[in-house]
Design a protein around this motif. Structure first.
Motif, PDB file in Angstrom:
ATOM      1  N   GLY A   1      -2.169  12.481   7.766  1.00  0.00           N
ATOM      2  CA  GLY A   1      -1.719  13.320   6.666  1.00  0.00           C
ATOM      3  C   GLY A   1      -0.618  12.708   5.814  1.00  0.00           C
ATOM      4  O   GLY A   1       0.024  13.412   5.029  1.00  0.00           O
ATOM      5  N   LEU A   2      -0.403  11.391   5.944  1.00  0.00           N
ATOM      6  CA  LEU A   2       0.634  10.719   5.167  1.00  0.00           C
ATOM      7  C   LEU A   2       0.109  10.186   3.837  1.00  0.00           C
ATOM      8  O   LEU A   2       0.880   9.996   2.895  1.00  0.00           O
ATOM      9  CB  LEU A   2       1.250   9.586   5.985  1.00  0.00           C
ATOM     10  N   PHE A   3      -1.174   9.889   3.770  1.00  0.00           N
ATOM     11  CA  PHE A   3      -1.844   9.520   2.526  1.00  0.00           C
ATOM     12  C   PHE A   3      -2.894  10.583   2.225  1.00  0.00           C
ATOM     13  O   PHE A   3      -3.435  11.212   3.156  1.00  0.00           O
ATOM     14  CB  PHE A   3      -2.557   8.168   2.648  1.00  0.00           C
ATOM     15  N   ASP A   4      -3.188  10.788   0.941  1.00  0.00           N
ATOM     16  CA  ASP A   4      -4.337  11.619   0.570  1.00  0.00           C
ATOM     17  C   ASP A   4      -4.861  11.150  -0.779  1.00  0.00           C
ATOM     18  O   ASP A   4      -4.204  10.379  -1.498  1.00  0.00           O
ATOM     19  CB  ASP A   4      -3.972  13.110   0.541  1.00  0.00           C
ATOM     20  N   ARG A   5      -6.058  11.615  -1.138  1.00  0.00           N
ATOM     21  CA  ARG A   5      -6.733  11.150  -2.343  1.00  0.00           C
ATOM     22  C   ARG A   5      -5.918  11.409  -3.600  1.00  0.00           C
ATOM     23  O   ARG A   5      -5.945  10.607  -4.542  1.00  0.00           O
ATOM     24  CB  ARG A   5      -8.109  11.800  -2.447  1.00  0.00           C
ATOM     25  N   SER A   6      -5.199  12.513  -3.643  1.00  0.00           N
ATOM     26  CA  SER A   6      -4.444  12.847  -4.849  1.00  0.00           C
ATOM     27  C   SER A   6      -3.395  11.781  -5.168  1.00  0.00           C
ATOM     28  O   SER A   6      -3.041  11.573  -6.331  1.00  0.00           O
ATOM     29  CB  SER A   6      -3.757  14.208  -4.688  1.00  0.00           C
ATOM     30  N   MET A   7      -2.916  11.068  -4.158  1.00  0.00           N
ATOM     31  CA  MET A   7      -1.903  10.039  -4.377  1.00  0.00           C
ATOM     32  C   MET A   7      -2.492   8.832  -5.104  1.00  0.00           C
ATOM     33  O   MET A   7      -1.855   8.268  -5.999  1.00  0.00           O
ATOM     34  CB  MET A   7      -1.282   9.613  -3.034  1.00  0.00           C
ATOM     35  N   ILE A   8      -3.703   8.430  -4.749  1.00  0.00           N
ATOM     36  CA  ILE A   8      -4.322   7.285  -5.403  1.00  0.00           C
ATOM     37  C   ILE A   8      -4.819   7.651  -6.794  1.00  0.00           C
ATOM     38  O   ILE A   8      -4.916   6.788  -7.682  1.00  0.00           O
ATOM     39  CB  ILE A   8      -5.486   6.729  -4.546  1.00  0.00           C
TER      40      ILE A   8
ATOM     41  N   ALA B   1      -3.272   9.867  -8.798  1.00  0.00           N
ATOM     42  CA  ALA B   1      -2.161  10.320  -9.644  1.00  0.00           C
ATOM     43  C   ALA B   1      -1.878   9.309 -10.756  1.00  0.00           C
ATOM     44  O   ALA B   1      -2.355   8.161 -10.726  1.00  0.00           O
ATOM     45  CB  ALA B   1      -0.913  10.525  -8.780  1.00  0.00           C
ATOM     46  N   ALA B   2      -1.090   9.721 -11.747  1.00  0.00           N
ATOM     47  CA  ALA B   2      -0.786   8.849 -12.895  1.00  0.00           C
ATOM     48  C   ALA B   2      -0.042   7.585 -12.474  1.00  0.00           C
ATOM     49  O   ALA B   2      -0.270   6.503 -12.987  1.00  0.00           O
ATOM     50  CB  ALA B   2       0.027   9.627 -13.922  1.00  0.00           C
ATOM     51  N   ARG B   3       0.905   7.711 -11.570  1.00  0.00           N
ATOM     52  CA  ARG B   3       1.685   6.593 -11.030  1.00  0.00           C
ATOM     53  C   ARG B   3       2.262   5.706 -12.146  1.00  0.00           C
ATOM     54  O   ARG B   3       1.881   4.542 -12.306  1.00  0.00           O
ATOM     55  CB  ARG B   3       0.829   5.752 -10.091  1.00  0.00           C
ATOM     56  N   PRO B   4       3.172   6.189 -12.920  1.00  0.00           N
ATOM     57  CA  PRO B   4       3.715   5.408 -14.045  1.00  0.00           C
ATOM     58  C   PRO B   4       4.405   4.109 -13.639  1.00  0.00           C
ATOM     59  O   PRO B   4       4.443   3.161 -14.426  1.00  0.00           O
ATOM     60  CB  PRO B   4       4.709   6.386 -14.692  1.00  0.00           C
TER      61      PRO B   4
ATOM     62  N   ALA C   1       0.834  -1.202   0.000  1.00  0.00           N
ATOM     63  CA  ALA C   1       0.000   0.000   0.000  1.00  0.00           C
ATOM     64  C   ALA C   1       0.871   1.255   0.000  1.00  0.00           C
ATOM     65  O   ALA C   1       0.592   2.226  -0.722  1.00  0.00           O
ATOM     66  CB  ALA C   1      -0.927  -0.006   1.211  1.00  0.00           C
ATOM     67  N   CYS C   2       1.926   1.229   0.793  1.00  0.00           N
ATOM     68  CA  CYS C   2       2.868   2.359   0.781  1.00  0.00           C
ATOM     69  C   CYS C   2       3.515   2.489  -0.596  1.00  0.00           C
ATOM     70  O   CYS C   2       3.708   3.598  -1.108  1.00  0.00           O
ATOM     71  CB  CYS C   2       3.945   2.163   1.851  1.00  0.00           C
ATOM     72  N   GLY C   3       3.823   1.352  -1.213  1.00  0.00           N
ATOM     73  CA  GLY C   3       4.447   1.382  -2.525  1.00  0.00           C
ATOM     74  C   GLY C   3       3.549   1.969  -3.596  1.00  0.00           C
ATOM     75  O   GLY C   3       4.009   2.771  -4.424  1.00  0.00           O
ATOM     76  N   VAL C   4       2.273   1.588  -3.600  1.00  0.00           N
ATOM     77  CA  VAL C   4       1.376   2.109  -4.642  1.00  0.00           C
ATOM     78  C   VAL C   4       1.063   3.584  -4.408  1.00  0.00           C
ATOM     79  O   VAL C   4       0.929   4.368  -5.366  1.00  0.00           O
ATOM     80  CB  VAL C   4       0.078   1.276  -4.731  1.00  0.00           C
ATOM     81  N   MET C   5       0.967   3.999  -3.162  1.00  0.00           N
ATOM     82  CA  MET C   5       0.663   5.405  -2.883  1.00  0.00           C
ATOM     83  C   MET C   5       1.854   6.302  -3.205  1.00  0.00           C
ATOM     84  O   MET C   5       1.690   7.442  -3.652  1.00  0.00           O
ATOM     85  CB  MET C   5       0.254   5.577  -1.428  1.00  0.00           C
ATOM     86  N   LEU C   6       3.054   5.791  -2.996  1.00  0.00           N
ATOM     87  CA  LEU C   6       4.260   6.563  -3.298  1.00  0.00           C
ATOM     88  C   LEU C   6       4.781   6.301  -4.709  1.00  0.00           C
ATOM     89  O   LEU C   6       5.780   6.898  -5.115  1.00  0.00           O
ATOM     90  CB  LEU C   6       5.353   6.236  -2.276  1.00  0.00           C
ATOM     91  N   ASP C   7       4.127   5.385  -5.429  1.00  0.00           N
ATOM     92  CA  ASP C   7       4.555   4.975  -6.766  1.00  0.00           C
ATOM     93  C   ASP C   7       6.014   4.519  -6.730  1.00  0.00           C
ATOM     94  O   ASP C   7       6.829   4.875  -7.584  1.00  0.00           O
ATOM     95  CB  ASP C   7       4.379   6.124  -7.763  1.00  0.00           C
ATOM     96  N   ASN C   8       6.320   3.686  -5.726  1.00  0.00           N
ATOM     97  CA  ASN C   8       7.693   3.241  -5.476  1.00  0.00           C
ATOM     98  C   ASN C   8       7.811   1.757  -5.794  1.00  0.00           C
ATOM     99  O   ASN C   8       7.273   0.905  -5.084  1.00  0.00           O
ATOM    100  CB  ASN C   8       8.053   3.512  -4.010  1.00  0.00           C
ATOM    101  N   ALA C   9       8.508   1.444  -6.879  1.00  0.00           N
ATOM    102  CA  ALA C   9       8.635   0.045  -7.309  1.00  0.00           C
ATOM    103  C   ALA C   9       9.435  -0.786  -6.316  1.00  0.00           C
ATOM    104  O   ALA C   9       9.204  -1.995  -6.181  1.00  0.00           O
ATOM    105  CB  ALA C   9       9.282  -0.006  -8.681  1.00  0.00           C
ATOM    106  N   ILE C  10      10.385  -0.180  -5.606  1.00  0.00           N
ATOM    107  CA  ILE C  10      11.203  -0.932  -4.648  1.00  0.00           C
ATOM    108  C   ILE C  10      10.343  -1.454  -3.511  1.00  0.00           C
ATOM    109  O   ILE C  10      10.476  -2.615  -3.083  1.00  0.00           O
ATOM    110  CB  ILE C  10      12.338  -0.033  -4.107  1.00  0.00           C
TER     111      ILE C  10
END
Length: 343
Positions: free
Chosen positions: A198-205, A207-210, A130-139
């Protein structure tokens, strides 16, 4: 090589010893009379080439030794013995290709338990994803894939289908469905908590998240990748090459899809939720189908090999009679009292 330690009732020892001696690929036979106390009986030790192990273990179970005594099997990493080398040469096939069905069933049974540890691992993996998808972090996504324990129940389903063991199918399904259900519920709550801080917000989910958008956009390749991973994962279990499971774990989008579905649900983004759910089901289905087909092929190949060569050999008519014998109504049956390692 495999090392077998058998506790055998005294009146069945001769029968067990003959079975071991007549199995191609066995060596280092030792019998210790009357040393076992619980259950009472004799202890029979032997080594067997992995490719001959399944048939010997099945024959021992056919004699009821698992009920009247015990059968313990250990993998040996190193054996320095000319007798062992000869046993492996005589046994048909290659050890890396052999399937120990009893070992596989036991391993998948253990990994398919709906336990607290299993749920915690799956929930933590889903939260990491969940942290990975919200931050768009492949690692983070890769790390979450490696932590997830879901391949155990998937392998359990495949093994149970091939072995026709409905109870193991049910047990594996409970662990798989129940585990993901609990993990996704906890991850949805985790997302709400992170939003409150305040660590997650709607704009993160939204976002484009390539790097991670593929998680909720399943296609034909999702099934293909899961199928190939299922083949590799099943082979890693049957060949005892557990290191390959790490590669399998980080190649399928099960945990990340569950995480994205949970987070999308927490923000009422039902389009992503259903897309992620479809991705999850495609991956789970591909692994189960691949695992089942792989085991069926392995089972058919080994059955054909056994019909051609066999691992049980006829005892020579003039073979040396060693030690005590047990009176029978039929032909004389040899059985050792003072056993030396069998050549």
């Amino acid at each position: 090589m495999l090392h077998l330690r058998l506790i055998v009732p005294a009146d069945r020892t001769d029968e067990v010893v003959r079975l071991v001696e007549n199995t191609v690929g066995t060596t280092h036979l030792v019998v210790m009379s009357g040393v076992a106390r619980d259950p009472a009986g004799d202890v029979v030790l032997c080594d067997v080439a992995r490719e001959a192990g399944d048939e010997l273990i099945s024959a021992l179970r056919g004699l009821g030794i698992d009920k009247s005594g015990s059968i313990t099997v250990e993998n040996m990493d190193l054996t320095l013995s000319a007798h062992a080398d000869k046993a492996e040469e005589e046994a048909p096939g290659e050890g890396a290709d052999a399937v120990l069905w009893e070992e596989l069933t036991e391993a998948t049974h253990e990994e398919s338990t709906f336990s607290v540890t299993y749920v915690v691992f799956l929930a933590v993996a889903t939260m990491l994803a969940a942290c990975g998808v919200m931050l768009d972090n492949a690692i983070l996504i890769v790390g979450a894939m490696a932590v997830g324990p879901e391949f155990g129940p998937l392998a359990g389903i495949s093994t149970a289908l091939v072995q026709r063991a409905p109870r193991l199918v049910w047990r594996s399904l409970v662990a798989l469905i129940g585990g993901f259900a609990v993990a996704m519920i906890l991850t949805a709550g985790f997302a709400w908590l992170m939003d409150a801080f305040g660590l997650f917000d709607r704009s993160m989910i939204e976002a484009a998240r390539p790097n991670t958008a593929f998680i909720w956009k399943p296609d034909a390749m999702s099934f293909v990748v899961a199928f190939l991973a299922g083949v590799a994962g099943t082979l890693s279990l049957t060949s005892a090459k557990s290191g390959a499971l790490i590669g399998v774990a980080i190649s399928v989008t099960t945990v990340p899809a569950a995480a994205n579905a949970a987070v999308a649900f927490s923000y009422s983004d039902y389009s992503q939720m259903w897309g992620s759910t479809a991705q999850l089901l495609a991956n789970l289905g591909g692994i189960v189908v691949a695992g089942t087909l792989t085991l069926l092929v392995q089972k058919a190949l080994w059955a054909a090999r056994r019909r051609r060569t066999g691992t049980l050999r006829a005892r020579p008519a003039n073979s040396e009679r060693r030690g005590r014998t047990t009176p029978t109504s039929g032909p004389a049956q040899p059985g050792p009292a003072e056993h030396a390692p069998a050549d």
